[in-house]
Design a protein around this motif. Structure first.
Motif, mmCIF file in Angstrom:
data_model
loop_
_atom_site.group_PDB
_atom_site.id
_atom_site.type_symbol
_atom_site.label_atom_id
_atom_site.label_comp_id
_atom_site.label_asym_id
_atom_site.label_seq_id
_atom_site.Cartn_x
_atom_site.Cartn_y
_atom_site.Cartn_z
ATOM 1 N N THR A 1 0.815 -1.209 0.000
ATOM 2 C CA THR A 1 0.000 0.000 0.000
ATOM 3 C C THR A 1 0.844 1.252 0.000
ATOM 4 O O THR A 1 2.036 1.219 0.308
ATOM 5 N N ARG B 1 0.545 5.894 0.687
ATOM 6 C CA ARG B 1 -0.053 6.828 1.638
ATOM 7 C C ARG B 1 -1.531 7.046 1.357
ATOM 8 O O ARG B 1 -2.352 7.109 2.286
ATOM 9 N N ASN C 1 -3.375 4.155 2.668
ATOM 10 C CA ASN C 1 -3.397 4.202 4.132
ATOM 11 C C ASN C 1 -4.464 5.171 4.631
ATOM 12 O O ASN C 1 -5.188 4.898 5.596
ATOM 13 N N ARG C 2 -4.573 6.334 3.972
ATOM 14 C CA ARG C 2 -5.573 7.323 4.407
ATOM 15 C C ARG C 2 -6.989 6.785 4.200
ATOM 16 O O ARG C 2 -7.887 7.004 5.009
#
Length: 352
Positions: A339, A341, A344-345
């Motif tokens: 993954t 960023r 992740n968000r």
């Protein structure tokens, strides 16, 4: 993390007048035949090592390393346990420790201490000439006879002893800095530095000197009923050397930690060959590896039951089996989702 080096063997308990223990060439070959790849050298034993030459001559040090290399060994460290003991001696022990000194200074405590300081400094210089980065020693002791607080100790007695101990060692530590060598004090009963608290008392007085460090030997902690695994958590940054020595403490209704003045074989606390005592070496090797200890695992054979040559052979295999080759990847890398960023968000419900 780093992989601990070893197995290595401290030669002090094996040097003798009979072959193969009576010369550097023969004892290194014997150690290699036992399965060792390193040896820790007692600097006081002229049968194996000439300290005066080693401090004065890098060529001699290269010869020493060359003979070891022919046997497939490295020199891991030098030791001044006997000379370090004499840096500070309470008068009650003058007679017992006098035999550690050169004949010319026996019976003269002041001259003996001066000689001892010079010996440790020469060993640090020799360590530099050998390309070593750590040196094993004892602190000596002025306060040890007053360990048990009865009769009540006079105010300031212990503080005065540690002030003096620091005063004697500070020039040696400064020389160690000049040599680029750590001084690893074996934390040991009989020395003023015998546990974490006393080490800290000393460290405070030498103003946290970077070269004042520890030789970690769990056997001495078992016999004090000290948490030797937690000790690594606390002092791992100062642990520069490691003796693999086992022990057991079996208190009875008749005796405990102090041993009742009995011989080693009859004491509640006694030293054993690696694997024969109570030390959790799996835990120790794991913690030292976790904290990035990159020094040697050195077998110090002391056992009240087993023959030393059997202990040496078994010790090499024991250490070899406990050294943890560190991993270069995480065990769950196979499940890496790859993954970024933004992903992740989204997983946290934070949007793009």
């Amino acid at each position: 993390m780093k992989t601990i080096k070893g197995p290595a063997l401290f030669l002090a308990q094996f040097a003798g007048d009979a072959a193969p223990f009576n010369s550097w060439r023969s004892i290194t070959k014997w150690a290699a035949d036992c399965g060792y790849v390193g040896v820790q050298v007692p600097s006081w034993d002229a049968r194996l090592f000439d300290l005066e030459k080693a401090a004065a001559s890098k060529d001699y040090c290269d010869e020493v390393k060359g003979v070891a290399a022919e046997a497939g060994l490295q020199v891991t460290e030098l030791s001044t346990h006997l000379q370090g003991q004499l840096v500070a001696v309470h008068p009650a022990y003058d007679t017992q420790f006098d035999g550690f000194a050169a004949p010319s200074v026996r019976g003269n405590p002041k001259a003996r201490a001066t000689w001892a300081v010079d010996q440790v400094k020469k060993a640090l210089t020799a360590s530099r000439n050998l390309g070593l980065t750590a040196h094993a020693t004892f602190s000596g002791a002025l306060a040890w006879p007053y360990l048990y607080p009865w009769p009540q100790r006079p105010a300031g007695l212990v503080e005065e002893a540690f002030d003096e101990l620091a005063r004697r060692w500070l020039p040696i530590l400064n020389h160690a800095e000049d040599c680029g060598v750590d001084v690893a004090y074996e934390i040991h009963p009989g020395e003023d530095l015998h546990d974490g608290v006393t080490f800290e008392m000393f460290l405070d007085r030498v103003k946290g000197h970077a070269r004042a460090n520890m030789l970690y030997d769990p056997s001495h902690y078992v016999l004090q009923h000290l948490d030797y695994l937690a000790n690594i958590d606390i002092y791992h940054e100062r642990i520069k050397m490691f003796h693999v020595k086992d022990a057991e403490l079996n208190p009875t209704g008749r005796q405990g930690v102090y041993g009742g003045f009995q011989s080693w074989v009859n004491r509640a606390g006694r030293f054993r060959s690696p694997g024969d005592g109570q030390v959790d070496f799996g835990g120790i090797f794991s913690k030292l590896t976790q904290y990035g200890y990159d020094g040697w695992a050195v077998v110090e054979w002391e056992c009240c039951l087993k023959h030393p040559e059997d202990g040496a052979r078994e010790g090499a295999a024991f250490v070899d089996a406990h050294i943890i080759r560190v991993t270069e990847k995480a065990f769950d890398d196979f499940a890496d989702a790859g993954t970024d960023r933004a992903a992740n968000r989204r997983m946290l419900g934070l949007g793009d």
